[in-house]
Design a protein around this motif. Structure first.
Motif, PDB file in Angstrom:
ATOM      1  N   THR A   1      12.580  11.073  -1.478  1.00  0.00           N
ATOM      2  CA  THR A   1      11.349  10.605  -2.142  1.00  0.00           C
ATOM      3  C   THR A   1      10.453  11.810  -2.443  1.00  0.00           C
ATOM      4  OG1 THR A   1      10.079  10.386  -0.090  1.00  0.00           O
ATOM      5  CG2 THR A   1      11.414   8.480  -0.757  1.00  0.00           C
ATOM      6  N   THR A   2       9.199  11.514  -2.774  1.00  0.00           N
ATOM      7  CA  THR A   2       8.272  12.602  -3.091  1.00  0.00           C
ATOM      8  C   THR A   2       7.454  13.050  -1.867  1.00  0.00           C
ATOM      9  OG1 THR A   2       6.525  11.052  -3.737  1.00  0.00           O
ATOM     10  CG2 THR A   2       8.031  11.765  -5.471  1.00  0.00           C
ATOM     11  N   ILE A   3       7.829  12.581  -0.687  1.00  0.00           N
ATOM     12  CA  ILE A   3       6.935  12.825   0.466  1.00  0.00           C
ATOM     13  C   ILE A   3       6.702  14.315   0.750  1.00  0.00           C
ATOM     14  CG2 ILE A   3       8.696  12.655   2.324  1.00  0.00           C
ATOM     15  CD1 ILE A   3       6.419  11.005   3.847  1.00  0.00           C
ATOM     16  N   THR A   4       7.723  15.140   0.510  1.00  0.00           N
ATOM     17  CA  THR A   4       7.517  16.574   0.763  1.00  0.00           C
ATOM     18  C   THR A   4       7.356  17.351  -0.552  1.00  0.00           C
ATOM     19  OG1 THR A   4       9.916  16.839   0.800  1.00  0.00           O
ATOM     20  CG2 THR A   4       8.811  16.634   2.929  1.00  0.00           C
ATOM     21  N   ASP A   5       7.093  16.645  -1.603  1.00  0.00           N
ATOM     22  CA  ASP A   5       7.097  17.279  -2.921  1.00  0.00           C
ATOM     23  C   ASP A   5       5.844  16.888  -3.704  1.00  0.00           C
ATOM     24  OD1 ASP A   5       7.910  18.566  -5.176  1.00  0.00           O
ATOM     25  OD2 ASP A   5       9.283  17.001  -5.834  1.00  0.00           O
ATOM     26  N   LYS A   6       4.693  17.355  -3.240  1.00  0.00           N
ATOM     27  CA  LYS A   6       3.428  17.002  -3.882  1.00  0.00           C
ATOM     28  C   LYS A   6       2.790  18.274  -4.436  1.00  0.00           C
ATOM     29  CE  LYS A   6       3.446  12.881  -1.731  1.00  0.00           C
ATOM     30  NZ  LYS A   6       3.456  11.566  -2.283  1.00  0.00           N
ATOM     31  N   ALA A   7       2.179  18.140  -5.602  1.00  0.00           N
ATOM     32  CA  ALA A   7       1.570  19.306  -6.239  1.00  0.00           C
ATOM     33  C   ALA A   7       0.563  19.984  -5.302  1.00  0.00           C
ATOM     34  CB  ALA A   7       0.886  18.868  -7.522  1.00  0.00           C
TER      35      ALA A   7
ATOM     36  N   LEU B   1       2.558  -2.142   4.632  1.00  0.00           N
ATOM     37  CA  LEU B   1       1.734  -0.952   4.873  1.00  0.00           C
ATOM     38  C   LEU B   1       2.678   0.249   4.880  1.00  0.00           C
ATOM     39  CD1 LEU B   1      -0.677  -2.516   7.498  1.00  0.00           C
ATOM     40  CD2 LEU B   1      -1.133  -2.009   5.087  1.00  0.00           C
ATOM     41  N   ASN B   2       2.951   0.725   3.695  1.00  0.00           N
ATOM     42  CA  ASN B   2       4.015   1.717   3.512  1.00  0.00           C
ATOM     43  C   ASN B   2       3.493   3.148   3.395  1.00  0.00           C
ATOM     44  OD1 ASN B   2       6.746   2.702   2.434  1.00  0.00           O
ATOM     45  ND2 ASN B   2       5.346   3.154   0.733  1.00  0.00           N
ATOM     46  N   ALA B   3       2.237   3.308   2.973  1.00  0.00           N
ATOM     47  CA  ALA B   3       1.736   4.663   2.689  1.00  0.00           C
ATOM     48  C   ALA B   3       1.823   5.541   3.932  1.00  0.00           C
ATOM     49  CB  ALA B   3       0.291   4.595   2.199  1.00  0.00           C
ATOM     50  N   GLY B   4       2.162   6.792   3.716  1.00  0.00           N
ATOM     51  CA  GLY B   4       2.219   7.736   4.821  1.00  0.00           C
ATOM     52  C   GLY B   4       2.329   9.140   4.280  1.00  0.00           C
ATOM     53  N   LEU B   5       1.912  10.094   5.084  1.00  0.00           N
ATOM     54  CA  LEU B   5       1.988  11.469   4.614  1.00  0.00           C
ATOM     55  C   LEU B   5       2.202  12.456   5.749  1.00  0.00           C
ATOM     56  CD1 LEU B   5      -0.957  12.436   5.616  1.00  0.00           C
ATOM     57  CD2 LEU B   5      -1.713  11.843   3.358  1.00  0.00           C
ATOM     58  N   ILE B   6       2.625  13.626   5.311  1.00  0.00           N
ATOM     59  CA  ILE B   6       2.615  14.813   6.166  1.00  0.00           C
ATOM     60  C   ILE B   6       1.577  15.707   5.508  1.00  0.00           C
ATOM     61  CG2 ILE B   6       3.940  16.845   6.862  1.00  0.00           C
ATOM     62  CD1 ILE B   6       6.443  15.118   6.751  1.00  0.00           C
TER      63      ILE B   6
ATOM     64  N   HIS C   1      12.058   1.921  10.304  1.00  0.00           N
ATOM     65  CA  HIS C   1      12.414   3.265   9.826  1.00  0.00           C
ATOM     66  C   HIS C   1      13.303   3.113   8.589  1.00  0.00           C
ATOM     67  CE1 HIS C   1      13.757   7.346   9.666  1.00  0.00           C
ATOM     68  NE2 HIS C   1      14.968   7.093  10.130  1.00  0.00           N
ATOM     69  N   PRO C   2      12.944   3.772   7.488  1.00  0.00           N
ATOM     70  CA  PRO C   2      13.742   3.600   6.268  1.00  0.00           C
ATOM     71  C   PRO C   2      14.983   4.485   6.213  1.00  0.00           C
ATOM     72  CG  PRO C   2      11.857   5.013   5.828  1.00  0.00           C
ATOM     73  CD  PRO C   2      11.743   4.590   7.267  1.00  0.00           C
ATOM     74  N   GLY C   3      15.166   5.354   7.209  1.00  0.00           N
ATOM     75  CA  GLY C   3      16.240   6.352   7.132  1.00  0.00           C
ATOM     76  C   GLY C   3      15.688   7.617   6.484  1.00  0.00           C
TER      77      GLY C   3
ATOM     78  N   ILE D   1       0.872  -1.191   0.000  1.00  0.00           N
ATOM     79  CA  ILE D   1       0.000   0.000   0.000  1.00  0.00           C
ATOM     80  C   ILE D   1       0.906   1.238   0.000  1.00  0.00           C
ATOM     81  CG2 ILE D   1      -1.827   1.242   1.231  1.00  0.00           C
ATOM     82  CD1 ILE D   1      -2.692  -1.551   0.243  1.00  0.00           C
ATOM     83  N   GLY D   2       0.606   2.158  -0.915  1.00  0.00           N
ATOM     84  CA  GLY D   2       1.481   3.331  -1.106  1.00  0.00           C
ATOM     85  C   GLY D   2       2.625   2.913  -2.008  1.00  0.00           C
ATOM     86  N   ALA D   3       2.219   2.354  -3.175  1.00  0.00           N
ATOM     87  CA  ALA D   3       3.190   1.641  -4.021  1.00  0.00           C
ATOM     88  C   ALA D   3       3.638   2.444  -5.234  1.00  0.00           C
ATOM     89  CB  ALA D   3       2.557   0.332  -4.493  1.00  0.00           C
TER      90      ALA D   3
ATOM     91  N   GLY E   1       7.487   2.876   9.332  1.00  0.00           N
ATOM     92  CA  GLY E   1       7.347   3.873  10.395  1.00  0.00           C
ATOM     93  C   GLY E   1       8.301   5.020  10.154  1.00  0.00           C
ATOM     94  N   SER E   2       8.732   5.634  11.238  1.00  0.00           N
ATOM     95  CA  SER E   2       9.712   6.713  11.098  1.00  0.00           C
ATOM     96  C   SER E   2      10.416   6.963  12.426  1.00  0.00           C
ATOM     97  CB  SER E   2       9.015   7.997  10.646  1.00  0.00           C
ATOM     98  OG  SER E   2       9.930   9.080  10.730  1.00  0.00           O
ATOM     99  N   GLY E   3      11.704   7.255  12.294  1.00  0.00           N
ATOM    100  CA  GLY E   3      12.482   7.641  13.481  1.00  0.00           C
ATOM    101  C   GLY E   3      12.004   8.957  14.066  1.00  0.00           C
TER     102      GLY E   3
ATOM    103  N   ASP F   1      -3.706   7.100 -11.844  1.00  0.00           N
ATOM    104  CA  ASP F   1      -2.774   7.567 -12.892  1.00  0.00           C
ATOM    105  C   ASP F   1      -1.335   7.310 -12.471  1.00  0.00           C
ATOM    106  OD1 ASP F   1      -4.849   8.365 -14.366  1.00  0.00           O
ATOM    107  OD2 ASP F   1      -4.679  10.513 -13.933  1.00  0.00           O
ATOM    108  N   LYS F   2      -1.015   7.759 -11.238  1.00  0.00           N
ATOM    109  CA  LYS F   2       0.352   7.537 -10.762  1.00  0.00           C
ATOM    110  C   LYS F   2       0.621   6.039 -10.625  1.00  0.00           C
ATOM    111  CE  LYS F   2       0.769  11.503  -7.619  1.00  0.00           C
ATOM    112  NZ  LYS F   2       1.141  11.788  -6.230  1.00  0.00           N
ATOM    113  N   GLY F   3      -0.394   5.325 -10.180  1.00  0.00           N
ATOM    114  CA  GLY F   3      -0.246   3.881  -9.987  1.00  0.00           C
ATOM    115  C   GLY F   3       0.019   3.181 -11.303  1.00  0.00           C
TER     116      GLY F   3
ATOM    117  N   ILE G   1      -6.880   2.500  -3.579  1.00  0.00           N
ATOM    118  CA  ILE G   1      -7.197   2.597  -2.141  1.00  0.00           C
ATOM    119  C   ILE G   1      -6.794   3.976  -1.648  1.00  0.00           C
ATOM    120  CG2 ILE G   1      -4.976   1.516  -1.467  1.00  0.00           C
ATOM    121  CD1 ILE G   1      -6.533   0.434   1.037  1.00  0.00           C
ATOM    122  N   ASP G   2      -7.714   4.612  -0.944  1.00  0.00           N
ATOM    123  CA  ASP G   2      -7.401   5.900  -0.309  1.00  0.00           C
ATOM    124  C   ASP G   2      -7.552   5.696   1.194  1.00  0.00           C
ATOM    125  OD1 ASP G   2      -7.228   8.408   0.746  1.00  0.00           O
ATOM    126  OD2 ASP G   2      -8.574   9.344  -0.721  1.00  0.00           O
ATOM    127  N   LEU G   3      -6.436   5.748   1.891  1.00  0.00           N
ATOM    128  CA  LEU G   3      -6.463   5.479   3.333  1.00  0.00           C
ATOM    129  C   LEU G   3      -7.218   6.539   4.121  1.00  0.00           C
ATOM    130  CD1 LEU G   3      -2.779   4.338   3.788  1.00  0.00           C
ATOM    131  CD2 LEU G   3      -4.785   2.882   3.959  1.00  0.00           C
TER     132      LEU G   3
END
Ligand SMILES: NC(=O)c1ccc[n+]([C@@H]2O[C@H](COP(=O)([O-])OP(=O)(O)OC[C@H]3O[C@@H](n4cnc5c(N)ncnc54)[C@H](OP(=O)(O)O)[C@@H]3O)[C@@H](O)[C@H]2O)c1
Length: 327
Positions: free
Chosen positions: A236-242, A112-117, A230-232, A29-31, A163-165, A59-61, A82-84
């Motif tokens: 990625t695109t996590i802080t870079d969304k339109a 279960l990888n999807a995550g956002l700020i 934690h992936p380190g 998820i979040g692939a 997760g995240s550190g 589209d992105k998928g 899927i939209d969490l």
């Protein structure tokens, strides 16, 4: 291929047993981007039976799926929406999965990888009226597990959260506050921006550690392994969304620094792939693993009473029948 994994450095994870993925059914998820896409890429090239990419944007998928299909033309790669941030969407995904023929339902690995700020006020509430980061990073995942639980019945079923550190920058009150939108910090909105977006993100990842520990205890009888890693710091695109709009003023510097100093998505995916491929007997369940795939003790996750309180609150917010998770 996978040069990142081959580097012999004690700072990188290079022991992924790719043979372990052979013949498996894997959902991620979040692939469509970042770490999730790198995980899919790796398992796709490791002889899985079936890969299902759960993405909120078709589209992105589709673009991500095509990338993988180009490298692995014979592999069954499904793209499921899927939209969490919507419990209806999560339920539809779960129903669709359980309505498949019996021999197609068994899940070996659920990433279960999807995550956002969530830095914009406009996107700070989920379809169900929950605070958005809490809804996506914790509640959507928990609801999904509840729907898929009967299918996590292979001899080697695992649930692996990204997760995240960032969890270490926060702590949870001993009891979940009564705010109906979230037991975590709610958003502080200033001129359309959520100025405490990172703090909420950190809260959500700490809560994930608590939930994972409790889930493992409740699912132990079903022989399902649960872990969070934690992936380190990953580029990625996590802080870079339109849709982040002008908040790029905050996120741009982070994205810029990451492009120079961050791990690659393949490197970020490595600890998760390690946890998915190492024999379960070698991996204590319910733990938080750092970016070198080492266990770190999360103090609040060790507090059984706090854990139960927050888990019960999450179950309620995910609208899950509490009986589903009774050990
Ligand atoms: N990058 C880092 O340095 C870092 C550090 C620690 C932890 N993490 C964690 O790593 C995981 C992957 O993040 P990433 O860095 O690879 O970022 P990313 O490139 O933005 O990937 C996140 C994925 O989650 C998906 N997603 C977001 N909201 C969703 C929703 N409501 N429903 C379904 N999918 C949704 C995204 O879809 P869209 O493309 O549609 O947004 C994207 O596919 C996250 O859990 C993140 O918290 C990342």
């Amino acid at each position: 291929m996978f040069s990142a994994f081959e580097k012999d450095s004690n700072k990188k994870i290079n022991n992924i047993n790719s043979n372990a993925f052979r013949g498996k059914t894997i959902i991620c998820i979040g692939a469509n981007a970042g770490i999730g896409l790198a995980m899919c890429d790796h398992v796709a090239q490791s002889g899985v039976k079936r890969l299902v990419m759960g993405c909120r944007s078709m589209d992105k998928g589709e673009a991500a799926r095509s990338e993988i299909k180009e490298r692995c033309p014979d592999l069954v790669v499904d793209l499921w929406q899927i939209d969490l941030s919507s419990l209806n969407s999560v339920r539809s995904f779960g129903q669709r999965w359980t309505e498949q023929a019996e021999d197609a339902r068994t899940i070996d690995t659920l990433f279960l990888n999807a995550g956002l700020i969530s830095p914009n006020t406009a996107s700070s509430s989920s379809a169900d009226g929950l605070e958005m980061t809490y809804a996506c990073n914790v509640i959507g995942h928990l609801a999904l597990i509840s729907h898929l639980l009967p299918c996590l019945n292979s001899t080697d079923s695992r649930i692996i959260f990204t997760g995240s550190g960032a969890y270490m920058f926060t702590s949870l009150p001993s009891r979940p506050p009564p705010n109906k939108r979230t037991p975590l910090r709610d958003s502080w909105n200033v001129y359309g921006y959520v100025i405490n977006a990172f703090a909420i993100y950190a809260d959500s990842k700490l809560l994930l550690n608590v939930v994972v520990k409790e889930l493992q205890q409740r699912l132990a009888d079903k022989h399902i392994w649960v872990g969070v890693y934690h992936p380190g710091a990953v580029n990625t695109t996590i802080t870079d969304k339109a849709h982040y709009g002008v908040s790029w003023l905050i996120t741009y510097p982070f994205t810029y620094i990451m492009s120079y100093f961050g791990r690659t998505p393949a490197e970020g995916a490595a600890p998760g792939l390690h946890l998915a491929s190492e024999p379960k007997e070698n991996l204590p369940g319910g733990a938080y693993w750092n970016e070198y795939a080492q266990i770190e003790l999360v103090k609040q996750a060790e507090d059984a009473e706090l854990r139960k309180r927050y888990f019960d609150r999450c179950v309620e917010d995910a609208r899950v029948d509490p009986a589903v998770f009774v050990a």
